[in-house]
Design a protein around this motif. Structure first.
Motif, PDB file in Angstrom:
ATOM      1  N   LEU A   3       0.876  -1.054  -0.061  1.00  0.00           N
ATOM      2  CA  LEU A   3       0.046   0.070   0.130  1.00  0.00           C
ATOM      3  C   LEU A   3       1.036   1.211   0.022  1.00  0.00           C
ATOM      4  N   ARG A  15      -1.495  -9.953   5.203  1.00  0.00           N
ATOM      5  CA  ARG A  15      -2.672 -10.239   5.757  1.00  0.00           C
ATOM      6  C   ARG A  15      -3.302 -11.778   6.053  1.00  0.00           C
ATOM      7  N   THR A  21     -10.689  -6.273  12.284  1.00  0.00           N
ATOM      8  CA  THR A  21      -9.367  -6.035  11.786  1.00  0.00           C
ATOM      9  C   THR A  21      -8.460  -5.885  13.142  1.00  0.00           C
ATOM     10  N   ILE A  48      -3.238  -7.565  10.403  1.00  0.00           N
ATOM     11  CA  ILE A  48      -2.633  -6.896   9.407  1.00  0.00           C
ATOM     12  C   ILE A  48      -1.262  -6.767  10.043  1.00  0.00           C
ATOM     13  N   ARG A  76      -4.313   2.541   7.495  1.00  0.00           N
ATOM     14  CA  ARG A  76      -5.790   2.335   7.833  1.00  0.00           C
ATOM     15  C   ARG A  76      -6.646   2.906   6.875  1.00  0.00           C
ATOM     16  N   SER A  78      -5.992   3.370   3.608  1.00  0.00           N
ATOM     17  CA  SER A  78      -5.754   2.684   2.433  1.00  0.00           C
ATOM     18  C   SER A  78      -6.630   1.571   2.664  1.00  0.00           C
ATOM     19  N   LEU A  79      -7.042   0.828   3.792  1.00  0.00           N
ATOM     20  CA  LEU A  79      -7.653  -0.056   3.972  1.00  0.00           C
ATOM     21  C   LEU A  79      -9.268   0.030   4.192  1.00  0.00           C
ATOM     22  N   TRP A  84      -9.667   0.390  14.015  1.00  0.00           N
ATOM     23  CA  TRP A  84      -9.030  -0.982  14.269  1.00  0.00           C
ATOM     24  C   TRP A  84      -8.613  -1.384  15.659  1.00  0.00           C
TER      25      TRP A  84
END
Length: 229
Positions: A3, A15, A21, A48, A76, A78-79, A84
């Motif tokens: 990422l 992952r 998450t 992650i 975070r 980007s996901l 989380w």
């Protein structure tokens, strides 16, 4: 997979699993992420595992603590996650606490596993150094340049005048999970557990710093308890 941060740096993440998450931060500082065995104990979580900037599969140059925290925020975002849970081991536990302090609305809960706490205490360091020869070695990729920059900046981060006052107002639930036979003295994390509004302290009997190597089932049970809402 990779990422990208806003400045274009590619950060490598692994992952594993499915479920809520959980960000896993390994120690060092300056180590590639070595927590796959811990992720394997957390089958109910989507784990992650990022490599820090400049280490392992991640690009970029050494940077300070706030840069590391900004990279975690970038991951975070980007996901596509609003928030989380976070689990950090060793120095990663301390980085996780800093992340919760700087971005409290993004952390649902934090587990500080075999961490040291936010300090630069001479007595603590002397006790640790006196017993280092007794600790089992874990071989993992490490960048001396990244580690030195982060450690130097960390020693400044923990000296900020408002640090303890900010920690005393932190509403994120934090569990400090100490290993009974860890050579790292537990007194500072015990103090933090008492200081934080939603802090607690627990100890895993008989386990050393790398508890998954010797106490896998017990560690799995302790982490499940620590991560329970």
């Amino acid at each position: 997979m990779h990422l990208h941060t806003p400045d274009g740096t590619a950060l490598h993440i692994q992952r594993f699993g499915a479920g809520p998450t959980l960000l896993l931060l390994s120690g060092g500082p300056g180590c590639a992420n070595y927590l796959r065995p811990v992720a394997d104990l957390l089958s109910e979580w989507h784990c992650i595992l990022p490599d820090p900037r400049g280490v392992g599969g991640s690009g970029g140059e050494p940077q300070g603590v706030m840069g590391e925290l900004a990279d975690l925020e970038s991951l975070r975002e980007s996901l596509g996650l609003r928030s989380w849970s976070v689990l950090g081991h060793s120095w990663g536990a301390d980085l996780g606490l800093a992340y919760a302090l700087e971005y409290p609305g993004r952390v649902q809960r934090l587990v500080c596993f075999a961490g040291t706490g936010m300090h630069n205490d001479r007595d603590w360091s002397a006790a640790y150094q006196a017993s280092r020869h007794l600790e089992a070695e874990l071989r993992v990729e490490w960048s001396e340049a990244v580690g030195q920059v982060l450690l130097k900046d960390w020693r400044q981060y923990v000296k900020q005048p408002t640090l303890l006052a900010r920690l005393a107002r932190l509403e994120v639930p934090v569990t400090f999970l100490h290993m009974e036979r860890d050579i790292r003295p537990p007194w500072f994390v015990r103090q933090l557990a008492e200081l934080l509004p939603v802090g607690r302290f627990a100890e895993l009997p008989g386990a050393g710093h790398y508890a998954w190597l010797t106490h896998g089932p017990q560690l799995q049970e302790a982490l499940a308890w620590a991560l329970k809402p």
